[in-house]
Design a protein around this motif. Sequence first.
Motif: not given
Length: 342
Positions: A233-248
Amino acid sequence: MMSQSMTRPHRTPGEAPAVREPAHVPVAHVVRGGMIEGIHHGSVVVLAADGSVAFQAGDIEVACYPRSALKPLQAVGLLRAGLPPLDDELLALVAASHSGEERHLAGARRILAAAELAEDDLRNVPDLPYDPAVRDEWIRRGLAPSRLAQNCSGKHAAMLLTARTRGWRLDDYLDPGHPLQRELAATVEDLTGQRIARVTVDGCGAPLFSVSLHGLTRAAARLATAAPGTDEGRVAEAMRAHPEMVSGSSRDVAHLVRAVPGLLAKDGFEGVQIAALPDGRAVGVKIADGADRARMPVTAAALARCGVDPDVLAPFATAPVLGGGAPVGTLRAVHTTAPQLS
């Protein structure tokens, strides 16, 4: 301090997927001037909220290399292995294939600083930034390829921080036999529900684990439906909240996550894409020839089969085919894959 989830029992994974030639099928057409000019083959799976297969095309059970679409699973594995607490922005970077923007480099430096390490301690391959505009500016400034600019530096920095926290060797943290990599492999098997078929080396130098597209998509659904506060859940929430950090900031995956509420998504080289909704509906895409241009239109078609509003998906459902600098056709998912978008 190790994650509390490290003490919980994991599921016993099933058999490894078969290693054989994939039976891919046509999933996208390149149409120029009203005629099909090219065909991309691949495989697609759509999971219903209960985890059952709602739609499939091609070969979803054969072993494949997820490439960077595996990073969310590895991020969960790092938390399970003892990665110290990071804020959501940095945790998103751990699961990233970043574009090499300054915020990405700064984030990787912060993770390394937490381990009292520097860029020279990274073992990923030096590279230029992934984003074309950022790369052009990098070259204009006369900067050389670096380990920090390489798109996997967030994951590698987190691997080093975890290894240091656990008291493991740092110089060989990429060895498949290293305790860290064994922990990550166990997490991949747990989340996908299947044994790893083969282990090789990814482009960045890290071990790469092969699973099936079905297993990979099942893992994406597990992350997307995980309870808050769990490692998943922590990973999912972080990725949803910061998609520009996950990609660009200019990447299609970040735009897709912003467009579809609650979506968890991650792309990978060689035409791989996973995306999952909070209720467990999920899609997995593999383009056989690795063409990135077909990845997003096919993903949009699969998400339409999940019930996502086609109007929301319209900007992602096609790609223009140009002639003389003007649109003369389109790249789109084939009708059998995307009846709602054709």
